[in-house]
Design an enzyme around this catalytic site. Structure first.
Site, PDB file in Angstrom:
ATOM      1  N   ASN A 109       0.965  -1.337  -0.017  1.00  0.00           N
ATOM      2  CA  ASN A 109       0.113   0.040   0.062  1.00  0.00           C
ATOM      3  C   ASN A 109       1.006   1.292   0.090  1.00  0.00           C
ATOM      4  OD1 ASN A 109      -1.991  -1.750   0.332  1.00  0.00           O
ATOM      5  ND2 ASN A 109      -2.461  -1.561   2.275  1.00  0.00           N
ATOM      6  N   ASP A 111      -0.739   4.071   0.868  1.00  0.00           N
ATOM      7  CA  ASP A 111      -1.500   5.266   1.650  1.00  0.00           C
ATOM      8  C   ASP A 111      -1.017   5.796   2.959  1.00  0.00           C
ATOM      9  OD1 ASP A 111      -3.795   2.340   2.300  1.00  0.00           O
ATOM     10  OD2 ASP A 111      -1.979   2.940   3.396  1.00  0.00           O
ATOM     11  N   HIS A 126       5.833  -0.509  -2.769  1.00  0.00           N
ATOM     12  CA  HIS A 126       5.255   0.376  -3.773  1.00  0.00           C
ATOM     13  C   HIS A 126       5.708   1.885  -3.634  1.00  0.00           C
ATOM     14  CE1 HIS A 126       2.961  -3.428  -5.024  1.00  0.00           C
ATOM     15  NE2 HIS A 126       3.863  -3.655  -5.344  1.00  0.00           N
ATOM     16  N   CYS A 137      17.719  14.867  -9.839  1.00  0.00           N
ATOM     17  CA  CYS A 137      18.770  14.639  -8.492  1.00  0.00           C
ATOM     18  C   CYS A 137      18.134  13.302  -7.854  1.00  0.00           C
ATOM     19  CB  CYS A 137      18.730  15.750  -7.873  1.00  0.00           C
ATOM     20  SG  CYS A 137      17.600  16.239  -6.714  1.00  0.00           S
ATOM     21  N   CYS A 155      11.580  20.268  -7.403  1.00  0.00           N
ATOM     22  CA  CYS A 155      12.193  19.518  -6.405  1.00  0.00           C
ATOM     23  C   CYS A 155      12.638  20.786  -5.533  1.00  0.00           C
ATOM     24  CB  CYS A 155      13.381  18.894  -7.309  1.00  0.00           C
ATOM     25  SG  CYS A 155      14.575  18.487  -5.962  1.00  0.00           S
ATOM     26  N   SER A 197      -4.863  -9.870  -3.026  1.00  0.00           N
ATOM     27  CA  SER A 197      -5.220 -10.836  -3.932  1.00  0.00           C
ATOM     28  C   SER A 197      -3.982 -11.766  -4.349  1.00  0.00           C
ATOM     29  CB  SER A 197      -5.747 -10.075  -5.022  1.00  0.00           C
ATOM     30  OG  SER A 197      -4.646  -9.091  -5.779  1.00  0.00           O
TER      31      SER A 197
HETATM   32  N1  APR Z   1      -9.879  -7.377   4.862  1.00  0.00           N
HETATM   33  C1  APR Z   1      -9.046  -8.141   4.472  1.00  0.00           C
HETATM   34  N2  APR Z   1      -8.871  -8.274   3.123  1.00  0.00           N
HETATM   35  C2  APR Z   1      -9.840  -7.626   2.332  1.00  0.00           C
HETATM   36  C3  APR Z   1     -10.837  -6.788   2.966  1.00  0.00           C
HETATM   37  C4  APR Z   1     -10.731  -6.745   4.249  1.00  0.00           C
HETATM   38  N3  APR Z   1     -11.737  -5.726   5.009  1.00  0.00           N
HETATM   39  N4  APR Z   1     -11.600  -6.292   1.763  1.00  0.00           N
HETATM   40  C5  APR Z   1     -11.212  -6.930   0.678  1.00  0.00           C
HETATM   41  N5  APR Z   1     -10.142  -7.557   0.891  1.00  0.00           N
HETATM   42  C6  APR Z   1      -9.290  -8.351   0.010  1.00  0.00           C
HETATM   43  C7  APR Z   1      -9.955  -8.564  -1.349  1.00  0.00           C
HETATM   44  O1  APR Z   1     -10.686  -9.990  -1.441  1.00  0.00           O
HETATM   45  C8  APR Z   1      -8.803  -8.930  -2.208  1.00  0.00           C
HETATM   46  O2  APR Z   1      -8.237 -10.217  -2.432  1.00  0.00           O
HETATM   47  O3  APR Z   1      -8.019  -7.469  -0.566  1.00  0.00           O
HETATM   48  C9  APR Z   1      -7.631  -8.028  -1.785  1.00  0.00           C
HETATM   49  C10 APR Z   1      -7.271  -6.739  -2.301  1.00  0.00           C
HETATM   50  O4  APR Z   1      -6.705  -7.112  -3.562  1.00  0.00           O
HETATM   51  P1  APR Z   1      -6.122  -5.984  -4.625  1.00  0.00           P
HETATM   52  O5  APR Z   1      -7.362  -5.061  -4.884  1.00  0.00           O
HETATM   53  O6  APR Z   1      -5.835  -6.639  -5.742  1.00  0.00           O
HETATM   54  O7  APR Z   1      -5.186  -5.354  -4.002  1.00  0.00           O
HETATM   55  P2  APR Z   1      -3.482  -5.834  -3.637  1.00  0.00           P
HETATM   56  O8  APR Z   1      -3.402  -7.173  -3.616  1.00  0.00           O
HETATM   57  O9  APR Z   1      -2.988  -5.039  -2.613  1.00  0.00           O
HETATM   58  O10 APR Z   1      -2.929  -5.281  -5.147  1.00  0.00           O
HETATM   59  C11 APR Z   1      -1.594  -5.427  -5.331  1.00  0.00           C
HETATM   60  O11 APR Z   1      -1.487  -4.405  -7.434  1.00  0.00           O
HETATM   61  O12 APR Z   1      -2.569  -2.689  -8.478  1.00  0.00           O
HETATM   62  C12 APR Z   1      -1.368  -3.063  -7.573  1.00  0.00           C
HETATM   63  O13 APR Z   1       0.257  -1.576  -6.955  1.00  0.00           O
HETATM   64  C13 APR Z   1      -1.066  -1.933  -6.665  1.00  0.00           C
HETATM   65  O14 APR Z   1      -0.076  -2.498  -4.545  1.00  0.00           O
HETATM   66  C14 APR Z   1      -1.209  -2.893  -5.487  1.00  0.00           C
HETATM   67  C15 APR Z   1      -0.787  -4.224  -6.217  1.00  0.00           C
END
Ligand code: APR
Length: 247
Positions: A109, A111, A126, A137, A155, A197
């Site tokens: 993340n 964020d 990330h 630079c 910058c 995911s």
């Molecule tokens: N608690 C736990 N898991 C959750 C919740 C929750 N409340 N809500 C959703 N999820 C799960 C979903 O089921 C999904 O499997 O979080 C996962 C989010 O998956 P993605 O949206 O694919 O996010 P992520 O795995 O972080 O993506 C990886 O991909 O797009 C790029 O750079 C971006 O860092 C990101 C990377």
């Protein structure tokens, strides 16, 4: 969520959680979902910006072609995040840094909510939406010090254009971040994979490294992922509800 803690966690996990010292936590967008941050592949994503899929507007190619457009998108996202707060999942993980002598927190993340919850050491695979990096630079600057929220920031050191200090699609991870995370994974006893995911590499290889070196891998996610069959234990549900129950 029906299952009480007794049913939710195996005795095996309880035992290991009570004895572990070297623990790795890998988080993805799902850990911030209960704070209101849209996930990427969970249907809530702000998948399109001004007609451009986020994989395009958040790409190295776009940075080359149209840096102002990339900044407009990141200023907008930062504006969305400004008001959001950490949730009980972030807070539980922050508490764990004092519970376990060797906690490693690795996040996909950008964020900054782990840090907002009090996590001191966060390996940001990330990058961070709260930082900018000079295209000349290479200096990194905290965007909270930025006077204006639009346009391409200059910058503070050399005056050249800056870019978001975020890994864009088509780019490599920041030097050292993955290596540091992989080293922690190779030495951890317990590995939690929370809210990802598990389809984006190399981040998704971290639990594989942990398992290959004998760690007990626990997935926390309301949905199954490619990691579920591979994990030693799957806790099905929302991170903000499950993690505080662990302790
Ligand atoms: N608690 C736990 N898991 C959750 C919740 C929750 N409340 N809500 C959703 N999820 C799960 C979903 O089921 C999904 O499997 O979080 C996962 C989010 O998956 P993605 O949206 O694919 O996010 P992520 O795995 O972080 O993506 C990886 O991909 O797009 C790029 O750079 C971006 O860092 C990101 C990377």
């Amino acid at each position: 969520m029906q299952a009480g803690p007794k049913q939710l966690f195996s005795e095996e996990l309880r035992g290991r959680f009570g004895e572990a010292n070297r623990v790795l936590v890998l988080t993805g967008a799902g850990v911030s979902a209960e704070s209101g941050v849209p996930t990427f592949r969970g249907g809530g994503a702000t998948g399109v910006w001004k007609g451009l899929p986020f994989e395009v507007i958040s790409s190295a190619g776009m940075l080359e072609r149209d840096l102002p457009a990339v900044w407009e998108w990141f200023h907008y996202r930062r504006g969305l995040l400004e008001a959001l707060k950490p949730n009980p999942a972030h807070e539980a993980i922050a508490r764990w840094q004092d519970r376990f002598g060797g906690l490693a927190l690795v996040t996909q993340n950008i964020d900054g909510l782990h840090q907002a919850a009090g996590s001191r050491e966060v390996i940001e695979l990330h990058g961070s939406i709260w930082r900018a990096r000079c295209v000349d630079c290479g200096a990194r600057h905290n965007l909270r010090e930025l006077r204006s929220d639009n346009g391409v920031p200059a910058c503070f050191d050399c005056g050249s254009s800056m870019r978001p200090d975020v890994v864009l699609f088509g780019e490599m991870l920041p030097l050292g971040a993955f290596e540091q995370a992989a080293a922690k994974a190779a030495s951890c006893e317990l590995c939690f994979v929370v809210g990802t995911s598990a389809v984006v590499y190399p981040a998704a290889s971290i639990p594989e490294i942990a398992r290959a070196t004998g760690a007990y891998v626990v997935e926390v996610n309301p949905e199954r992922t490619p990691l579920s069959d591979f994990s030693d234990e799957v806790l099905t549900g929302n991170a903000g509800e499950i993690l505080p129950l662990l302790g």
